[in-house]
Write a protein that holds these residues in place. Structure first.
Motif, mmCIF file in Angstrom:
data_model
loop_
_atom_site.group_PDB
_atom_site.id
_atom_site.type_symbol
_atom_site.label_atom_id
_atom_site.label_comp_id
_atom_site.label_asym_id
_atom_site.label_seq_id
_atom_site.Cartn_x
_atom_site.Cartn_y
_atom_site.Cartn_z
ATOM 1 N N VAL A 1 16.700 19.790 -47.456
ATOM 2 C CA VAL A 1 17.139 20.913 -46.885
ATOM 3 C C VAL A 1 18.407 20.921 -46.160
ATOM 4 O O VAL A 1 19.305 21.886 -46.213
ATOM 5 C CB VAL A 1 15.950 21.455 -45.773
ATOM 6 N N ARG A 2 18.779 19.691 -45.689
ATOM 7 C CA ARG A 2 20.305 19.510 -45.170
ATOM 8 C C ARG A 2 21.209 19.736 -46.290
ATOM 9 O O ARG A 2 22.185 20.337 -45.994
ATOM 10 C CB ARG A 2 20.385 17.976 -44.820
ATOM 11 N N GLU A 3 20.965 19.179 -47.412
ATOM 12 C CA GLU A 3 21.915 19.349 -48.733
ATOM 13 C C GLU A 3 22.056 21.006 -49.202
ATOM 14 O O GLU A 3 23.353 21.289 -49.221
ATOM 15 C CB GLU A 3 21.650 18.636 -49.892
ATOM 16 N N LEU B 1 11.934 24.799 -40.791
ATOM 17 C CA LEU B 1 13.196 24.399 -40.977
ATOM 18 C C LEU B 1 13.714 23.218 -40.119
ATOM 19 O O LEU B 1 13.959 22.080 -40.652
ATOM 20 C CB LEU B 1 14.319 25.256 -41.025
ATOM 21 N N GLU B 2 13.367 23.311 -38.863
ATOM 22 C CA GLU B 2 13.461 22.192 -37.902
ATOM 23 C C GLU B 2 12.554 20.798 -38.498
ATOM 24 O O GLU B 2 13.205 19.763 -38.327
ATOM 25 C CB GLU B 2 13.055 22.853 -36.598
ATOM 26 N N GLY C 1 17.614 13.781 -40.270
ATOM 27 C CA GLY C 1 17.984 12.987 -39.114
ATOM 28 C C GLY C 1 18.883 14.340 -38.397
ATOM 29 O O GLY C 1 19.622 13.993 -37.398
ATOM 30 N N LEU C 2 18.788 15.735 -38.796
ATOM 31 C CA LEU C 2 19.344 16.551 -37.902
ATOM 32 C C LEU C 2 18.754 17.045 -36.567
ATOM 33 O O LEU C 2 17.433 16.957 -36.747
ATOM 34 C CB LEU C 2 19.351 17.830 -38.940
ATOM 35 N N THR D 1 20.476 21.834 -36.463
ATOM 36 C CA THR D 1 19.462 22.816 -37.689
ATOM 37 C C THR D 1 19.945 24.133 -37.337
ATOM 38 O O THR D 1 19.984 24.928 -38.312
ATOM 39 C CB THR D 1 18.238 22.384 -37.387
ATOM 40 N N ALA D 2 19.826 24.670 -36.049
ATOM 41 C CA ALA D 2 20.059 26.135 -35.745
ATOM 42 C C ALA D 2 21.323 26.341 -36.168
ATOM 43 O O ALA D 2 21.717 27.652 -36.932
ATOM 44 C CB ALA D 2 19.867 26.227 -34.305
ATOM 45 N N ALA D 3 22.422 25.627 -35.868
ATOM 46 C CA ALA D 3 23.853 26.028 -36.353
ATOM 47 C C ALA D 3 23.702 26.025 -37.879
ATOM 48 O O ALA D 3 24.560 27.104 -38.561
ATOM 49 C CB ALA D 3 24.620 24.736 -35.852
ATOM 50 N N GLN D 4 23.181 25.193 -38.624
ATOM 51 C CA GLN D 4 23.399 24.981 -40.042
ATOM 52 C C GLN D 4 22.620 26.144 -40.897
ATOM 53 O O GLN D 4 23.148 26.910 -41.717
ATOM 54 C CB GLN D 4 22.971 23.685 -40.564
ATOM 55 N N ALA D 5 21.518 26.338 -40.302
ATOM 56 C CA ALA D 5 20.542 27.401 -40.755
ATOM 57 C C ALA D 5 21.088 28.709 -40.643
ATOM 58 O O ALA D 5 21.073 29.491 -41.627
ATOM 59 C CB ALA D 5 19.159 27.359 -40.380
#
Length: 425
Positions: free
Chosen positions: A288-290, A318-319, A326-327, A332-336
């Motif tokens: 999910v990070r990628e 997602l979290e 490692g997020l 996670t909130a910023a990226q998602a």
């Protein structure tokens, strides 16, 4: 198939062949990858060696049964071939269930002994190069036809070997078909079309078997035919009706522990393949990070699916997945919130939960408390739509900020005049 009066289901018309005949054909073909002609000749020769002649009426069925026993799932293969069956579940030699037309039904199939069930599981796992034995008592594998296999051996399995087979169907449903069967409310078609047209990044959520892959395939069929879609999956389930789709499939390590290629690595490779849309069949781990990173670097129009009970549960899901990479919760909130524009949530409903429906369209945002998924439109079982607090943000994203309603069948408070959205299916 025929449904029996006793309530069991069994494959119809399959001949019962002796085990020694099947073993003799298997031995004759050992070390080869037989095609249809080779298989027919082997069955005929083995039968002739035993003083039997298989007539034109019997031979095709006998060859089919031998093919299932040697190359397929044995007595379970007719179920995998039935377009109405989505899952085959083996709890014991005489405890076999199928999900038929969305409803679990017990069959009257007899797989023999516990050892026969174990042997079947081991052979199916080996077809994908996977090891299944006392040292490795569980396996996830993919059969040559795309069927997904999960098997557990005793003593991890309580009594007998447990098998779960998820069937992958090559045919996909178009959006008009999804409307006709009640999966998509007619009033939502315009919104979905607009999301594809503006290249919104979509996250399709729902429980197992809710129809996530089916809906995603129908949406991708709307993508421009001058676009290149790169699909990344663990198994080749997603089959959109689109002329330019390329597929990357994850690979597990072999019996020696080598050769593994995971989804995260494939996402990184996809970025170098000139994609117009990157699609991840299912987010279930650190990949999910990628995906979020890819959708935050100018690759719009991307899609992914994720397991979640409701759209409101997507942030927590997602979290949890991002934590594996490692997020932090804040990262996670910023990226998602920057990666995904909308969440399309499906659920199973109706008697026996056999009906799959798109229940909610939501928007993704960020608050001081973290990631937030806010309902823009929800549909009830009769197809009536109701706007939610996220409707204005969705309308802004679709470039229809002046819109006041979704169209006929929509309810709101206070009532407003209907205005159509997007294009018809």
């Amino acid at each position: 198939m025929s449904v029996l009066a006793a309530g069991g289901v069994r494959p119809a018309g399959a001949p019962v062949l002796s085990g020694d005949l099947v073993d003799a054909v298997r031995e004759r073909l050992r070390g080869t990858a037989p095609g249809d002609d080779e298989l027919v000749r082997a069955v005929e020769q083995v039968a002739r060696d035993r003083g039997a002649v298989l007539g034109s009426a019997v031979l095709p069925a006998a060859v089919q049964a031998v093919r299932a026993a040697i190359l397929g799932a044995g007595p379970l293969q007719p179920f995998l071939d039935d377009p109405r069956v989505s899952d085959v579940l083996v709890n014991g030699p005489r405890d076999v269930w199928v999900e038929l037309d969305g409803r679990l039904t017990q069959t009257d199939v007899d797989l023999g002994s516990d050892d026969d069930v174990r042997a079947l599981a081991v052979r199916l796992a080996a077809a994908d190069g996977q090891r299944l034995d006392d040292g490795v008592p569980t396996v996830d594998a993919r059969l040559p036809d795309g069927t997904r296999l999960h098997a557990v051996l005793p003593p991890v399995a309580g009594g007998c070997t447990l098998l779960s087979l998820r069937v992958v169907r090559a045919r996909t449903l178009s959006m008009p078909e999804l409307v006709r069967v009640g999966t998509v409310a007619p009033g939502l078609v315009g919104v979905l079309r607009a999301l594809v047209d503006v290249r919104a990044n979509l996250l399709v959520s729902g429980a197992t078997g809710a129809g996530k892959t089916t809906l995603l395939a129908a949406l991708l069929a709307w993508a421009g035919h001058d676009e290149r879609i790169v699909v990344i999956e663990e198994s080749g389930e997603l089959a959109p009706q689109h002329p330019h789709v390329v597929r990357l499939l994850a690979r597990r390590a072999n019996v020696e522990g080598a050769g593994r290629v995971d989804l995260a690595e494939l996402v990184r490779h996809a970025l170098r393949m000139r994609p117009d849309r990157i699609v991840l069949g299912e987010c279930r781990g650190a990949e999910v990070r990628e995906v979020m990173a890819a959708l935050n670097t100018g690759h719009d129009g991307g899609c992914a699916t994720v397991h979640a009970n409701t759209a409101a549960d997507v942030p927590a899901r997602l979290e949890a997945l991002a934590a594996l990479a490692g997020l932090s919760r804040e990262a996670t909130a910023a990226q998602a919130s920057a990666a995904f524009d909308a969440v399309l949530h499906l659920r199973r409903t109706g008697p026996g939960r056999t009906r799959r429906m798109l229940a909610e369209v939501a928007v993704v945002g960020r608050t001081r408390d973290g990631l937030e998924v806010s309902t823009a439109v929800e549909a009830d079982e009769s197809g009536v739509l109701r706007r939610g607090p996220g409707w204005r943000r969705l309308a802004d994203r679709l470039g229809i900020a002046g819109l006041t309603s979704l169209g006929p069948g929509t309810t709101s408070d206070p009532p407003v005049s209907p205005v159509p959205v997007g294009r018809a299916p």
